[in-house]
Design a protein around this motif. Structure first.
Motif, PDB file in Angstrom:
ATOM      1  N   VAL A  72       0.833  -1.206   0.000  1.00  0.00           N
ATOM      2  CA  VAL A  72       0.000   0.000   0.000  1.00  0.00           C
ATOM      3  C   VAL A  72       0.865   1.251   0.000  1.00  0.00           C
ATOM      4  CG1 VAL A  72      -1.656   1.352   1.347  1.00  0.00           C
ATOM      5  CG2 VAL A  72      -1.965  -1.118   1.102  1.00  0.00           C
ATOM      6  N   TRP A  73       1.907   1.261   0.808  1.00  0.00           N
ATOM      7  CA  TRP A  73       2.790   2.429   0.845  1.00  0.00           C
ATOM      8  C   TRP A  73       3.505   2.615  -0.491  1.00  0.00           C
ATOM      9  CZ3 TRP A  73       3.944   6.946   2.210  1.00  0.00           C
ATOM     10  CH2 TRP A  73       5.224   7.463   2.000  1.00  0.00           C
ATOM     11  N   TYR A  74       3.950   1.535  -1.076  1.00  0.00           N
ATOM     12  CA  TYR A  74       4.653   1.606  -2.359  1.00  0.00           C
ATOM     13  C   TYR A  74       3.763   2.224  -3.436  1.00  0.00           C
ATOM     14  CZ  TYR A  74       7.532   0.047  -6.301  1.00  0.00           C
ATOM     15  OH  TYR A  74       8.324   0.005  -7.436  1.00  0.00           O
ATOM     16  N   VAL A  75       2.494   1.833  -3.456  1.00  0.00           N
ATOM     17  CA  VAL A  75       1.548   2.360  -4.438  1.00  0.00           C
ATOM     18  C   VAL A  75       1.141   3.794  -4.102  1.00  0.00           C
ATOM     19  CG1 VAL A  75      -0.788   2.097  -5.350  1.00  0.00           C
ATOM     20  CG2 VAL A  75       0.653   0.082  -5.059  1.00  0.00           C
ATOM     21  N   SER A  76       0.982   4.084  -2.806  1.00  0.00           N
ATOM     22  CA  SER A  76       0.469   5.392  -2.397  1.00  0.00           C
ATOM     23  C   SER A  76       1.460   6.528  -2.644  1.00  0.00           C
ATOM     24  CB  SER A  76       0.092   5.363  -0.912  1.00  0.00           C
ATOM     25  OG  SER A  76       1.244   5.175  -0.098  1.00  0.00           O
ATOM     26  N   GLN A  77       2.722   6.202  -2.893  1.00  0.00           N
ATOM     27  CA  GLN A  77       3.705   7.257  -3.139  1.00  0.00           C
ATOM     28  C   GLN A  77       3.294   8.133  -4.328  1.00  0.00           C
ATOM     29  OE1 GLN A  77       8.105   6.105  -2.379  1.00  0.00           O
ATOM     30  NE2 GLN A  77       7.133   4.194  -2.935  1.00  0.00           N
ATOM     31  N   VAL A  78       2.841   7.504  -5.394  1.00  0.00           N
ATOM     32  CA  VAL A  78       2.449   8.267  -6.576  1.00  0.00           C
ATOM     33  C   VAL A  78       1.166   9.046  -6.312  1.00  0.00           C
ATOM     34  CG1 VAL A  78       1.041   6.488  -7.672  1.00  0.00           C
ATOM     35  CG2 VAL A  78       2.232   8.158  -9.080  1.00  0.00           C
ATOM     36  N   ILE A  79       0.296   8.520  -5.444  1.00  0.00           N
ATOM     37  CA  ILE A  79      -0.934   9.234  -5.101  1.00  0.00           C
ATOM     38  C   ILE A  79      -0.606  10.508  -4.330  1.00  0.00           C
ATOM     39  CG2 ILE A  79      -3.103   9.116  -3.812  1.00  0.00           C
ATOM     40  CD1 ILE A  79      -3.185   6.142  -4.358  1.00  0.00           C
ATOM     41  N   ILE A  80       0.312  10.393  -3.384  1.00  0.00           N
ATOM     42  CA  ILE A  80       0.731  11.558  -2.596  1.00  0.00           C
ATOM     43  C   ILE A  80       1.358  12.616  -3.501  1.00  0.00           C
ATOM     44  CG2 ILE A  80       2.291  12.352  -0.780  1.00  0.00           C
ATOM     45  CD1 ILE A  80       1.955   9.578   0.511  1.00  0.00           C
ATOM     46  N   ALA A  81       2.234  12.179  -4.393  1.00  0.00           N
ATOM     47  CA  ALA A  81       2.879  13.120  -5.317  1.00  0.00           C
ATOM     48  C   ALA A  81       1.847  13.766  -6.239  1.00  0.00           C
ATOM     49  CB  ALA A  81       3.942  12.393  -6.135  1.00  0.00           C
ATOM     50  N   ALA A  82       0.885  12.975  -6.706  1.00  0.00           N
ATOM     51  CA  ALA A  82      -0.152  13.501  -7.603  1.00  0.00           C
ATOM     52  C   ALA A  82      -1.006  14.547  -6.899  1.00  0.00           C
ATOM     53  CB  ALA A  82      -1.022  12.358  -8.117  1.00  0.00           C
ATOM     54  N   LEU A  83      -1.352  14.303  -5.644  1.00  0.00           N
ATOM     55  CA  LEU A  83      -2.139  15.275  -4.890  1.00  0.00           C
ATOM     56  C   LEU A  83      -1.377  16.585  -4.700  1.00  0.00           C
ATOM     57  CD1 LEU A  83      -3.769  12.979  -2.169  1.00  0.00           C
ATOM     58  CD2 LEU A  83      -4.885  14.054  -4.133  1.00  0.00           C
ATOM     59  N   SER A  84      -0.073  16.480  -4.457  1.00  0.00           N
ATOM     60  CA  SER A  84       0.750  17.681  -4.301  1.00  0.00           C
ATOM     61  C   SER A  84       0.795  18.491  -5.594  1.00  0.00           C
ATOM     62  CB  SER A  84       2.168  17.294  -3.871  1.00  0.00           C
ATOM     63  OG  SER A  84       2.164  16.629  -2.637  1.00  0.00           O
ATOM     64  N   VAL A  85       0.978  17.790  -6.708  1.00  0.00           N
ATOM     65  CA  VAL A  85       1.017  18.474  -8.002  1.00  0.00           C
ATOM     66  C   VAL A  85      -0.346  19.054  -8.346  1.00  0.00           C
ATOM     67  CG1 VAL A  85       1.338  18.152 -10.486  1.00  0.00           C
ATOM     68  CG2 VAL A  85       2.932  17.105  -8.878  1.00  0.00           C
ATOM     69  N   LEU A  86      -1.414  18.349  -8.018  1.00  0.00           N
ATOM     70  CA  LEU A  86      -2.758  18.857  -8.282  1.00  0.00           C
ATOM     71  C   LEU A  86      -3.019  20.146  -7.509  1.00  0.00           C
ATOM     72  CD1 LEU A  86      -4.926  15.590  -8.334  1.00  0.00           C
ATOM     73  CD2 LEU A  86      -4.341  17.070 -10.259  1.00  0.00           C
ATOM     74  N   ALA A  87      -2.505  20.223  -6.290  1.00  0.00           N
ATOM     75  CA  ALA A  87      -2.651  21.458  -5.512  1.00  0.00           C
ATOM     76  C   ALA A  87      -1.956  22.621  -6.228  1.00  0.00           C
ATOM     77  CB  ALA A  87      -2.068  21.270  -4.113  1.00  0.00           C
ATOM     78  N   LEU A  88      -0.758  22.356  -6.743  1.00  0.00           N
ATOM     79  CA  LEU A  88      -0.033  23.380  -7.504  1.00  0.00           C
ATOM     80  C   LEU A  88      -0.804  23.763  -8.759  1.00  0.00           C
ATOM     81  CD1 LEU A  88       2.460  25.108  -8.185  1.00  0.00           C
ATOM     82  CD2 LEU A  88       3.513  23.051  -9.159  1.00  0.00           C
ATOM     83  N   ASP A  89      -1.347  22.774  -9.447  1.00  0.00           N
ATOM     84  CA  ASP A  89      -2.104  23.043 -10.673  1.00  0.00           C
ATOM     85  C   ASP A  89      -3.355  23.862 -10.400  1.00  0.00           C
ATOM     86  OD1 ASP A  89      -0.265  21.671 -12.185  1.00  0.00           O
ATOM     87  OD2 ASP A  89      -1.394  19.792 -12.213  1.00  0.00           O
ATOM     88  N   VAL A  90      -4.052  23.540  -9.318  1.00  0.00           N
ATOM     89  CA  VAL A  90      -5.283  24.267  -8.986  1.00  0.00           C
ATOM     90  C   VAL A  90      -4.982  25.732  -8.702  1.00  0.00           C
ATOM     91  CG1 VAL A  90      -7.101  24.515  -7.244  1.00  0.00           C
ATOM     92  CG2 VAL A  90      -6.575  22.266  -8.175  1.00  0.00           C
ATOM     93  N   VAL A  91      -3.922  25.991  -7.938  1.00  0.00           N
ATOM     94  CA  VAL A  91      -3.539  27.374  -7.644  1.00  0.00           C
ATOM     95  C   VAL A  91      -3.167  28.112  -8.930  1.00  0.00           C
ATOM     96  CG1 VAL A  91      -1.830  28.832  -6.496  1.00  0.00           C
ATOM     97  CG2 VAL A  91      -2.793  26.877  -5.296  1.00  0.00           C
ATOM     98  N   SER A  92      -2.372  27.472  -9.784  1.00  0.00           N
ATOM     99  CA  SER A  92      -1.960  28.100 -11.038  1.00  0.00           C
ATOM    100  C   SER A  92      -3.150  28.318 -11.971  1.00  0.00           C
ATOM    101  CB  SER A  92      -0.906  27.231 -11.739  1.00  0.00           C
ATOM    102  OG  SER A  92       0.242  27.054 -10.931  1.00  0.00           O
ATOM    103  N   MET A  93      -4.036  27.327 -12.043  1.00  0.00           N
ATOM    104  CA  MET A  93      -5.199  27.447 -12.922  1.00  0.00           C
ATOM    105  C   MET A  93      -6.168  28.517 -12.446  1.00  0.00           C
ATOM    106  SD  MET A  93      -6.060  23.483 -13.915  1.00  0.00           S
ATOM    107  CE  MET A  93      -5.007  22.569 -15.050  1.00  0.00           C
ATOM    108  N   ALA A  94      -6.303  28.669 -11.139  1.00  0.00           N
ATOM    109  CA  ALA A  94      -7.181  29.714 -10.604  1.00  0.00           C
ATOM    110  C   ALA A  94      -6.679  31.093 -11.019  1.00  0.00           C
ATOM    111  CB  ALA A  94      -7.259  29.607  -9.082  1.00  0.00           C
ATOM    112  N   ARG A  95      -5.372  31.270 -11.016  1.00  0.00           N
ATOM    113  CA  ARG A  95      -4.783  32.541 -11.443  1.00  0.00           C
ATOM    114  C   ARG A  95      -5.025  32.776 -12.931  1.00  0.00           C
ATOM    115  NH1 ARG A  95       0.305  33.388  -7.906  1.00  0.00           N
ATOM    116  NH2 ARG A  95       1.382  33.994  -9.803  1.00  0.00           N
ATOM    117  N   VAL A  96      -4.841  31.723 -13.730  1.00  0.00           N
ATOM    118  CA  VAL A  96      -5.058  31.861 -15.177  1.00  0.00           C
ATOM    119  C   VAL A  96      -6.527  32.141 -15.477  1.00  0.00           C
ATOM    120  CG1 VAL A  96      -5.014  30.622 -17.379  1.00  0.00           C
ATOM    121  CG2 VAL A  96      -3.086  30.423 -15.802  1.00  0.00           C
ATOM    122  N   TYR A  97      -7.407  31.458 -14.773  1.00  0.00           N
ATOM    123  CA  TYR A  97      -8.848  31.645 -14.961  1.00  0.00           C
ATOM    124  C   TYR A  97      -9.243  33.099 -14.683  1.00  0.00           C
ATOM    125  CZ  TYR A  97     -13.881  30.858 -14.379  1.00  0.00           C
ATOM    126  OH  TYR A  97     -15.249  30.912 -14.484  1.00  0.00           O
ATOM    127  N   ALA A  98      -8.675  33.665 -13.622  1.00  0.00           N
ATOM    128  CA  ALA A  98      -8.948  35.065 -13.299  1.00  0.00           C
ATOM    129  C   ALA A  98      -8.343  35.992 -14.353  1.00  0.00           C
ATOM    130  CB  ALA A  98      -8.399  35.403 -11.912  1.00  0.00           C
TER     131      ALA A  98
END
Length: 209
Positions: A16-42
């Motif tokens: 589970v930990w081995y698989v969840s590493q990519v999930i954790i990284a994906a969530l971190s990148v998604l947070a960055l994307d959401v912040v960046s996209m909100a700025r672009v949307y505005a």
């Protein structure tokens, strides 16, 4: 240490930990994307087509991450020591899609920045600078992790730690920079006020057009 020296541990938990590493990284990148996209949307005056386009890119990134995850689940021959030396191959799917999305976001910012009468606007200059920094940081760390994963480089997990650290720092910096931006700036050109969401600050208004 417990994994490396083969102390008795639950194999299911390790998988589970081995698989969840990519999930954790994906969530971190998604947070960055959401912040960046909100700025672009505005920046694009919250136009509906832009919102649909940004959400579509976000969904594409999520779908590719889960596809990579599903295609690379640990099998019965899983070696627990792999956790300390290698990353799951699903990082290749996630890393490439993350770089594509950030490239798309940067391209949208550059299109606006390319308009001559917008280059002097503090908001646009800030977004251009932050967007470029976020793109370079993510590209360097994500591609490093992708290459290490595809080539099965030993101790690629070190790159994973740096990836999480870099993304977290950049995401926080994007938010802090918006909060430090003056609430209003006078511009000599025709004006249109852009209202930003509370993800950055309660209300940020700026003359853009």
């Amino acid at each position: 240490m417990a994994v490396r020296y083969r102390y008795t541990m639950d194999d299911t938990g390790l998988r589970v930990w081995y698989v969840s590493q990519v999930i954790i990284a994906a969530l971190s990148v998604l947070a960055l994307d959401v912040v960046s996209m909100a700025r672009v949307y505005a920046l694009y005056n919250q136009q509906r087509w832009m919102g649909i386009l940004l959400v579509s890119m976000l969904l594409m990134e999520i779908i590719l991450a889960f596809i990579g995850l599903g295609l690379n689940l640990p099998d019965e021959n899983f070696d627990p020591t792999t956790i300390t030396t290698h990353l799951p191959m699903s990082f290749a799917y996630f890393g490439i899609s993350a770089v594509v999305v950030q490239s798309f976001i940067l391209a949208l910012i550059m299109i606006k920045y390319g308009h001559g009468h917008l280059k002097g606007v503090p908001l646009v200059k800030l977004m251009m600078r932050d967007g470029t920094f976020a793109f370079l940081m993510l590209t360097v760390f994500a591609l490093t992790v992708v290459v290490y994963t595809l080539r099965s480089v030993v101790y690629a997990v070190t790159g994973y730690a740096w990836l999480l650290t870099g993304i977290s720092c950049v995401t926080c910096r994007l938010i802090i920079n918006m909060q430090r931006l003056p609430l209003s700036e006078e511009n000599t050109h025709d004006s249109t006020t852009i209202q930003f969401t509370s993800i950055f600050t309660d209300q940020i208004a700026m003359e853009v057009f």
